[in-house]
Write a protein that holds these residues in place. Structure first.
Motif, PDB file in Angstrom:
ATOM      1  N   ALA A 147       4.773   1.225   8.336  1.00 17.26           N
ATOM      2  CA  ALA A 147       4.698  -0.106   7.731  1.00 17.26           C
ATOM      3  C   ALA A 147       5.034  -0.017   6.248  1.00 17.26           C
ATOM      4  CB  ALA A 147       3.303  -0.683   7.921  1.00 17.26           C
ATOM      5  N   GLY A 148       5.931  -0.866   5.779  1.00 18.41           N
ATOM      6  CA  GLY A 148       6.306  -0.908   4.373  1.00 18.41           C
ATOM      7  C   GLY A 148       7.484  -0.026   4.002  1.00 18.41           C
ATOM      8  N   LYS A 149       8.060   0.684   4.965  1.00 18.44           N
ATOM      9  CA  LYS A 149       9.168   1.589   4.660  1.00 18.44           C
ATOM     10  C   LYS A 149      10.299   0.821   3.983  1.00 18.44           C
ATOM     11  CE  LYS A 149      12.253   4.980   6.747  1.00 18.44           C
ATOM     12  NZ  LYS A 149      12.617   5.651   8.001  1.00 18.44           N
ATOM     13  N   GLY A 150      10.711   1.316   2.803  1.00 19.83           N
ATOM     14  CA  GLY A 150      11.796   0.699   2.043  1.00 19.83           C
ATOM     15  C   GLY A 150      11.351  -0.427   1.123  1.00 19.83           C
ATOM     16  N   GLN A 151      10.080  -0.833   1.225  1.00 17.77           N
ATOM     17  CA  GLN A 151       9.573  -1.889   0.342  1.00 17.77           C
ATOM     18  C   GLN A 151       9.301  -1.309  -1.044  1.00 17.77           C
ATOM     19  OE1 GLN A 151       9.148  -5.231   1.245  1.00 17.77           O
ATOM     20  NE2 GLN A 151      10.280  -4.493   3.029  1.00 17.77           N
ATOM     21  N   THR A 152       9.417  -2.134  -2.066  1.00 23.61           N
ATOM     22  CA  THR A 152       9.142  -1.680  -3.425  1.00 23.61           C
ATOM     23  C   THR A 152       7.670  -1.314  -3.591  1.00 23.61           C
ATOM     24  OG1 THR A 152       9.294  -2.217  -5.773  1.00 23.61           O
ATOM     25  CG2 THR A 152       8.764  -4.027  -4.297  1.00 23.61           C
ATOM     26  N   VAL A 153       7.394  -0.301  -4.381  1.00 24.28           N
ATOM     27  CA  VAL A 153       6.022   0.109  -4.679  1.00 24.28           C
ATOM     28  C   VAL A 153       5.430  -0.827  -5.730  1.00 24.28           C
ATOM     29  CG1 VAL A 153       4.584   2.000  -5.550  1.00 24.28           C
ATOM     30  CG2 VAL A 153       6.566   2.507  -4.114  1.00 24.28           C
ATOM     31  N   ASN A 154       6.268  -1.309  -6.629  1.00 25.68           N
ATOM     32  CA  ASN A 154       5.810  -2.170  -7.716  1.00 25.68           C
ATOM     33  C   ASN A 154       5.111  -3.413  -7.172  1.00 25.68           C
ATOM     34  OD1 ASN A 154       5.744  -2.673 -10.611  1.00 25.68           O
ATOM     35  ND2 ASN A 154       7.074  -4.396 -10.140  1.00 25.68           N
ATOM     36  N   ASP A 155       3.870  -3.611  -7.579  1.00 24.35           N
ATOM     37  CA  ASP A 155       3.067  -4.765  -7.165  1.00 24.35           C
ATOM     38  C   ASP A 155       2.971  -4.891  -5.652  1.00 24.35           C
ATOM     39  OD1 ASP A 155       2.626  -5.423  -9.820  1.00 24.35           O
ATOM     40  OD2 ASP A 155       4.268  -6.861  -9.899  1.00 24.35           O
ATOM     41  N   ASN A 156       2.839  -3.741  -4.958  1.00 19.99           N
ATOM     42  CA  ASN A 156       2.848  -3.762  -3.498  1.00 19.99           C
ATOM     43  C   ASN A 156       1.949  -2.679  -2.908  1.00 19.99           C
ATOM     44  OD1 ASN A 156       3.769  -5.194  -1.339  1.00 19.99           O
ATOM     45  ND2 ASN A 156       5.806  -4.295  -1.303  1.00 19.99           N
ATOM     46  N   THR A 157       0.895  -2.273  -3.612  1.00 17.27           N
ATOM     47  CA  THR A 157       0.019  -1.194  -3.170  1.00 17.27           C
ATOM     48  C   THR A 157      -1.346  -1.737  -2.774  1.00 17.27           C
ATOM     49  OG1 THR A 157       1.097   0.436  -4.585  1.00 17.27           O
ATOM     50  CG2 THR A 157      -1.145   0.921  -3.909  1.00 17.27           C
ATOM     51  N   ALA A 158      -1.813  -1.363  -1.569  1.00 18.39           N
ATOM     52  CA  ALA A 158      -3.101  -1.861  -1.082  1.00 18.39           C
ATOM     53  C   ALA A 158      -4.218  -0.808  -1.096  1.00 18.39           C
ATOM     54  CB  ALA A 158      -2.934  -2.411   0.326  1.00 18.39           C
ATOM     55  N   SER A 159      -3.856   0.489  -1.054  1.00 19.82           N
ATOM     56  CA  SER A 159      -4.879   1.535  -1.078  1.00 19.82           C
ATOM     57  C   SER A 159      -4.298   2.805  -1.694  1.00 19.82           C
ATOM     58  CB  SER A 159      -5.420   1.802   0.332  1.00 19.82           C
ATOM     59  OG  SER A 159      -4.413   2.244   1.212  1.00 19.82           O
ATOM     60  N   TYR A 160      -5.164   3.782  -1.910  1.00 20.54           N
ATOM     61  CA  TYR A 160      -4.768   5.016  -2.596  1.00 20.54           C
ATOM     62  C   TYR A 160      -5.633   6.172  -2.136  1.00 20.54           C
ATOM     63  CZ  TYR A 160      -8.515   2.840  -5.157  1.00 20.54           C
ATOM     64  OH  TYR A 160      -9.686   2.192  -5.451  1.00 20.54           O
ATOM     65  N   TRP A 161      -5.139   7.379  -2.460  1.00 20.75           N
ATOM     66  CA  TRP A 161      -5.892   8.606  -2.185  1.00 20.75           C
ATOM     67  C   TRP A 161      -5.469   9.629  -3.226  1.00 20.75           C
ATOM     68  CZ3 TRP A 161      -5.730  11.517   3.155  1.00 20.75           C
ATOM     69  CH2 TRP A 161      -6.728  12.484   3.191  1.00 20.75           C
ATOM     70  N   TYR A 172     -10.855  11.130  -4.315  1.00 24.40           N
ATOM     71  CA  TYR A 172     -11.325   9.785  -4.008  1.00 24.40           C
ATOM     72  C   TYR A 172     -10.241   9.016  -3.268  1.00 24.40           C
ATOM     73  CZ  TYR A 172     -13.620   5.301  -4.500  1.00 24.40           C
ATOM     74  OH  TYR A 172     -14.228   4.106  -4.234  1.00 24.40           O
ATOM     75  N   PHE A 173     -10.643   8.236  -2.289  1.00 22.90           N
ATOM     76  CA  PHE A 173      -9.709   7.361  -1.593  1.00 22.90           C
ATOM     77  C   PHE A 173     -10.408   6.035  -1.341  1.00 22.90           C
ATOM     78  CE2 PHE A 173     -11.906   9.746   1.677  1.00 22.90           C
ATOM     79  CZ  PHE A 173     -12.250   8.784   2.610  1.00 22.90           C
ATOM     80  N   GLY A 174      -9.622   5.000  -1.260  1.00 20.43           N
ATOM     81  CA  GLY A 174     -10.192   3.685  -0.987  1.00 20.43           C
ATOM     82  C   GLY A 174      -9.141   2.600  -1.075  1.00 20.43           C
ATOM     83  N   ASN A 175      -9.611   1.387  -0.862  1.00 23.03           N
ATOM     84  CA  ASN A 175      -8.739   0.223  -0.975  1.00 23.03           C
ATOM     85  C   ASN A 175      -8.738  -0.258  -2.414  1.00 23.03           C
ATOM     86  OD1 ASN A 175      -8.191   0.205   1.788  1.00 23.03           O
ATOM     87  ND2 ASN A 175      -9.991  -1.025   2.222  1.00 23.03           N
ATOM     88  N   ALA A 176      -7.626  -0.783  -2.849  1.00 15.93           N
ATOM     89  CA  ALA A 176      -7.526  -1.322  -4.210  1.00 15.93           C
ATOM     90  C   ALA A 176      -8.424  -2.551  -4.323  1.00 15.93           C
ATOM     91  CB  ALA A 176      -6.079  -1.674  -4.518  1.00 15.93           C
ATOM     92  N   THR A 177      -9.080  -2.683  -5.459  1.00 17.12           N
ATOM     93  CA  THR A 177      -9.928  -3.846  -5.702  1.00 17.12           C
ATOM     94  C   THR A 177      -9.041  -5.062  -5.969  1.00 17.12           C
ATOM     95  OG1 THR A 177     -10.014  -3.461  -8.080  1.00 17.12           O
ATOM     96  CG2 THR A 177     -11.720  -2.384  -6.733  1.00 17.12           C
ATOM     97  N   SER A 178      -9.670  -6.213  -6.062  1.00 13.96           N
ATOM     98  CA  SER A 178      -8.902  -7.455  -6.268  1.00 13.96           C
ATOM     99  C   SER A 178      -8.079  -7.424  -7.554  1.00 13.96           C
ATOM    100  CB  SER A 178      -9.837  -8.665  -6.260  1.00 13.96           C
ATOM    101  OG  SER A 178     -10.818  -8.548  -7.275  1.00 13.96           O
TER     102      SER A 178
END
Length: 143
Positions: A82-96, A122-128
């Motif tokens: 999911a998201g392959k080829g989509q821009t990373v800029n302003d498009n991130t929902a979680s991190y690790w 640390y891993f988790g979902n991005a806050t609002s």
């Protein structure tokens, strides 16, 4: 085959098997971790994911990226995600963060906007404040 010849044969077979194992192990490691921004998340990297829950394609960093414009999410070795080829800029929902450093993220390029940190292991979902807003990342506090 006598005992002595059998031991010699077994020793030679063990040496060949060991050499083959080392070669395969080395080749496997080289193939596994191809580097930063390859769509695979490895030790020493900070990963930004397209979806919540560390799912979908990943954008993996080892070094500073001051502006995500032009960066895209990738599937490791070209796999579909999911998201392959989509821009990373302003498009991130979680991190690790599996790096040894705390990573700092910013909602604008060049360390602008809102600042946040993601500690080691640390891993988790991005806050609002950060969900679909991250535009740059640093392995140090940039301001």
């Amino acid at each position: 085959m006598g005992i002595r010849a059998g031991k010699r044969f077994a020793g030679a077979a063990l040496a060949v098997a060991t050499a083959a194992g080392i070669a395969l192990g080395t080749a496997g490691q080289a193939a596994a971790d191809t580097g930063e921004k390859d769509g695979g998340l490895w030790s020493g990297e900070f990963g930004l994911f397209y979806n919540s829950g560390q799912t979908g394609c990943v954008f993996d960093l080892r070094y500073v990226d001051t502006n995500f414009s032009g960066d895209v999410f990738k599937g490791y070795l070209g796999e579909a995600c999911a998201g392959k080829g989509q821009t990373v800029n302003d498009n991130t929902a979680s991190y690790w963060n599996i790096d040894t450093y705390t990573w700092w993220v910013y909602t604008d390029a060049n360390a602008g906007g809102v600042e946040g940190s993601v500690p080691t292991d640390y891993f988790g979902n991005a806050t609002s404040n950060f969900k679909n807003e991250i535009s740059s990342a640093y392995w140090y506090k940039a301001r």
